[in-house]
Design a protein around this motif. Structure first.
Motif, PDB file in Angstrom:
ATOM      1  N   GLN A 228       0.841  -1.201   0.000  1.00 38.66           N
ATOM      2  CA  GLN A 228       0.000   0.000   0.000  1.00 38.66           C
ATOM      3  C   GLN A 228       0.876   1.251   0.000  1.00 38.66           C
ATOM      4  OE1 GLN A 228      -3.242  -1.550  -0.765  1.00 38.66           O
ATOM      5  NE2 GLN A 228      -3.427   0.619  -0.296  1.00 38.66           N
ATOM      6  N   ARG A 229       0.480   2.235  -0.801  1.00 40.26           N
ATOM      7  CA  ARG A 229       1.262   3.462  -0.902  1.00 40.26           C
ATOM      8  C   ARG A 229       0.320   4.660  -0.894  1.00 40.26           C
ATOM      9  NH1 ARG A 229       4.789   0.146  -0.388  1.00 40.26           N
ATOM     10  NH2 ARG A 229       6.755   0.007  -1.544  1.00 40.26           N
ATOM     11  N   THR A 230       0.884   5.817  -0.521  1.00 39.51           N
ATOM     12  CA  THR A 230       0.157   7.078  -0.597  1.00 39.51           C
ATOM     13  C   THR A 230       1.025   8.087  -1.340  1.00 39.51           C
ATOM     14  OG1 THR A 230      -0.895   6.636   1.534  1.00 39.51           O
ATOM     15  CG2 THR A 230      -0.993   8.900   0.735  1.00 39.51           C
TER      16      THR A 230
ATOM     17  N   GLU B  35      -2.431  16.406  -6.236  1.00 44.07           N
ATOM     18  CA  GLU B  35      -3.618  17.252  -6.239  1.00 44.07           C
ATOM     19  C   GLU B  35      -4.723  16.518  -6.995  1.00 44.07           C
ATOM     20  OE1 GLU B  35      -0.728  18.958  -7.852  1.00 44.07           O
ATOM     21  OE2 GLU B  35      -0.065  19.241  -5.792  1.00 44.07           O
ATOM     22  N   PRO B  36      -5.994  16.685  -6.546  1.00 42.89           N
ATOM     23  CA  PRO B  36      -6.465  17.603  -5.511  1.00 42.89           C
ATOM     24  C   PRO B  36      -6.318  17.064  -4.093  1.00 42.89           C
ATOM     25  CG  PRO B  36      -8.339  16.513  -6.494  1.00 42.89           C
ATOM     26  CD  PRO B  36      -7.131  16.047  -7.253  1.00 42.89           C
ATOM     27  N   TYR B  37      -5.958  15.803  -3.922  1.00 47.43           N
ATOM     28  CA  TYR B  37      -5.686  15.262  -2.589  1.00 47.43           C
ATOM     29  C   TYR B  37      -4.839  14.009  -2.763  1.00 47.43           C
ATOM     30  CZ  TYR B  37      -9.897  12.643  -3.965  1.00 47.43           C
ATOM     31  OH  TYR B  37     -10.821  11.904  -4.667  1.00 47.43           O
ATOM     32  N   GLU B  38      -4.364  13.438  -1.661  1.00 49.15           N
ATOM     33  CA  GLU B  38      -3.421  12.325  -1.762  1.00 49.15           C
ATOM     34  C   GLU B  38      -4.083  11.114  -2.446  1.00 49.15           C
ATOM     35  OE1 GLU B  38      -4.758  13.423   0.981  1.00 49.15           O
ATOM     36  OE2 GLU B  38      -5.772  11.707   1.851  1.00 49.15           O
ATOM     37  N   LEU B  39      -3.246  10.374  -3.176  1.00 51.50           N
ATOM     38  CA  LEU B  39      -3.723   9.181  -3.887  1.00 51.50           C
ATOM     39  C   LEU B  39      -3.248   7.927  -3.166  1.00 51.50           C
ATOM     40  CD1 LEU B  39      -4.909   7.723  -6.416  1.00 51.50           C
ATOM     41  CD2 LEU B  39      -2.623   7.942  -7.422  1.00 51.50           C
ATOM     42  N   GLU B  40      -4.193   7.098  -2.788  1.00 48.25           N
ATOM     43  CA  GLU B  40      -3.868   5.795  -2.181  1.00 48.25           C
ATOM     44  C   GLU B  40      -3.803   4.759  -3.313  1.00 48.25           C
ATOM     45  OE1 GLU B  40      -3.631   5.604   1.134  1.00 48.25           O
ATOM     46  OE2 GLU B  40      -4.640   7.454   1.774  1.00 48.25           O
TER      47      GLU B  40
ATOM     48  N   ARG C  72       9.108  13.697  -8.349  1.00 47.97           N
ATOM     49  CA  ARG C  72       9.683  13.679  -6.993  1.00 47.97           C
ATOM     50  C   ARG C  72       8.708  13.035  -6.010  1.00 47.97           C
ATOM     51  NH1 ARG C  72       8.894  16.632  -2.776  1.00 47.97           N
ATOM     52  NH2 ARG C  72       7.575  18.118  -3.897  1.00 47.97           N
ATOM     53  N   ARG C  73       7.458  13.442  -6.083  1.00 47.97           N
ATOM     54  CA  ARG C  73       6.461  12.902  -5.145  1.00 47.97           C
ATOM     55  C   ARG C  73       6.111  11.448  -5.491  1.00 47.97           C
ATOM     56  NH1 ARG C  73       1.828  17.286  -4.915  1.00 47.97           N
ATOM     57  NH2 ARG C  73       2.470  17.691  -7.069  1.00 47.97           N
ATOM     58  N   ALA C  74       6.118  11.134  -6.773  1.00 49.02           N
ATOM     59  CA  ALA C  74       5.847   9.741  -7.181  1.00 49.02           C
ATOM     60  C   ALA C  74       6.958   8.821  -6.687  1.00 49.02           C
ATOM     61  CB  ALA C  74       5.717   9.655  -8.692  1.00 49.02           C
ATOM     62  N   LEU C  75       8.213   9.276  -6.832  1.00 49.95           N
ATOM     63  CA  LEU C  75       9.346   8.453  -6.375  1.00 49.95           C
ATOM     64  C   LEU C  75       9.296   8.264  -4.870  1.00 49.95           C
ATOM     65  CD1 LEU C  75      12.121   9.934  -8.671  1.00 49.95           C
ATOM     66  CD2 LEU C  75      11.273   7.579  -8.705  1.00 49.95           C
ATOM     67  N   ALA C  76       8.963   9.331  -4.144  1.00 53.15           N
ATOM     68  CA  ALA C  76       8.863   9.243  -2.687  1.00 53.15           C
ATOM     69  C   ALA C  76       7.816   8.207  -2.297  1.00 53.15           C
ATOM     70  CB  ALA C  76       8.540  10.608  -2.095  1.00 53.15           C
ATOM     71  N   ALA C  77       6.694   8.208  -3.019  1.00 50.06           N
ATOM     72  CA  ALA C  77       5.632   7.257  -2.706  1.00 50.06           C
ATOM     73  C   ALA C  77       6.032   5.828  -3.088  1.00 50.06           C
ATOM     74  CB  ALA C  77       4.354   7.652  -3.448  1.00 50.06           C
ATOM     75  N   LEU C  78       6.661   5.680  -4.250  1.00 44.97           N
ATOM     76  CA  LEU C  78       6.994   4.335  -4.724  1.00 44.97           C
ATOM     77  C   LEU C  78       8.001   3.651  -3.805  1.00 44.97           C
ATOM     78  CD1 LEU C  78       7.226   5.001  -8.571  1.00 44.97           C
ATOM     79  CD2 LEU C  78       5.616   3.449  -7.456  1.00 44.97           C
ATOM     80  N   VAL C  79       9.019   4.379  -3.397  1.00 41.64           N
ATOM     81  CA  VAL C  79      10.092   3.730  -2.617  1.00 41.64           C
ATOM     82  C   VAL C  79       9.808   3.726  -1.104  1.00 41.64           C
ATOM     83  CG1 VAL C  79      11.808   4.322  -4.363  1.00 41.64           C
ATOM     84  CG2 VAL C  79      11.521   5.827  -2.388  1.00 41.64           C
ATOM     85  N   ALA C  80       8.654   4.248  -0.713  1.00 39.35           N
ATOM     86  CA  ALA C  80       8.337   4.373   0.729  1.00 39.35           C
ATOM     87  C   ALA C  80       8.348   3.016   1.418  1.00 39.35           C
ATOM     88  CB  ALA C  80       6.971   5.013   0.899  1.00 39.35           C
TER      89      ALA C  80
END
Ligand code: TIU
Length: 223
Positions: A3-5, A9-14, A215-223
């Motif tokens: 599971q990732r977040t 925009e417009p809000y976080e994607l789970e 940047r935000r996609a990479l942060a979410a993917l590698v979380a």
């Protein structure tokens, strides 16, 4: 944990990595290099080249995590039987689909110009969808492939933002897929269309989907 977040925009994607595909739209020489279809339409293709680096970083992360990867290519059979006469004639340009150019026949399958740029070239096992239109779902088996793999979320990169990316996201959204478009991984020949096309996706509470960036996609993917 799969599971990732993603901050978006417009809000976080789970999303769930096992139900997510990276969809890279039409990163072909014909659109991003001089001498291809994009230039034949009268465009300066250089702004599109800025998408290659960030898209490569997302592609590398997706590969490392075994996220499903799908590449599309817009183009036609060599005999052009799958190219509507309306598309062939559109623009009244002096170089048209099927004409010879420095990278082979414009927008024809099997030609150098039609293929994907080396930096983003598909690896064995990655899905390649050849599409005759702007949308990735029209006259292709993309929906069947996504359903068979249980995919529900699409991370979308590619060109151009307002044409093939926007059309494909709209098609996906109507089929129930959740799309997030990465703003620095999609490109347009027109800065004002880049801005508007991204705004359209995320307006009205995410009418077609989400907008984020590499940047935000990479942060979410590698979380
Ligand atoms: N002309 C233009 O902006 N785009 C296309 O024709 N195809 C894609 O967007 N791939």
């Amino acid at each position: 944990m799969k599971q990732r977040t993603m901050n978006a925009e417009p809000y976080e994607l789970e999303f769930d990595l096992t139900k997510t595909a990276l969809l890279i739209i039409d990163m072909q020489r014909d659109f991003v290099l001089p001498g291809g279809f994009g230039e034949a339409l009268g465009n300066d293709v250089t702004p599109l080249q800025a998408t290659i680096g960030p898209t490569r970083r997302v592609l590398d992360a997706a590969r490392a995590l075994s996220v499903m990867i799908i590449h599309t290519r817009e183009g036609h059979r060599p005999d052009l039987t799958d190219c509507p006469p309306s598309k062939l004639g559109r623009g009244r340009g002096k170089t048209r689909i099927g004409d010879p150019g420095p990278m082979g026949r414009i927008l024809v399958r099997g030609e150098i110009g039609h293929d994907i740029v080396p930096e983003l070239y598909p690896k064995p096992g990655e899905t390649v969808i050849d599409k005759p239109g702007k949308g990735a779902f029209y006259a292709t088996d993309l929906e069947l492939i996504l359903r068979n793999r249980g995919i529900v979320t699409l991370i979308v990169c590619g060109v151009t933002t307002e044409v093939c990316v926007n059309t494909s996201v709209r098609e996906a959204n109507d089929r129930g897929f959740e799309c997030v478009v990465l703003s620095d991984c999609v490109g347009s020949y027109f800065p004002e269309f880049q801005t508007a096309a991204l705004a359209m996706v995320k307006a009205q509470g995410g009418i077609f989907g989400w907008v984020s960036d590499s940047r935000r996609a990479l942060a979410a993917l590698v979380a």
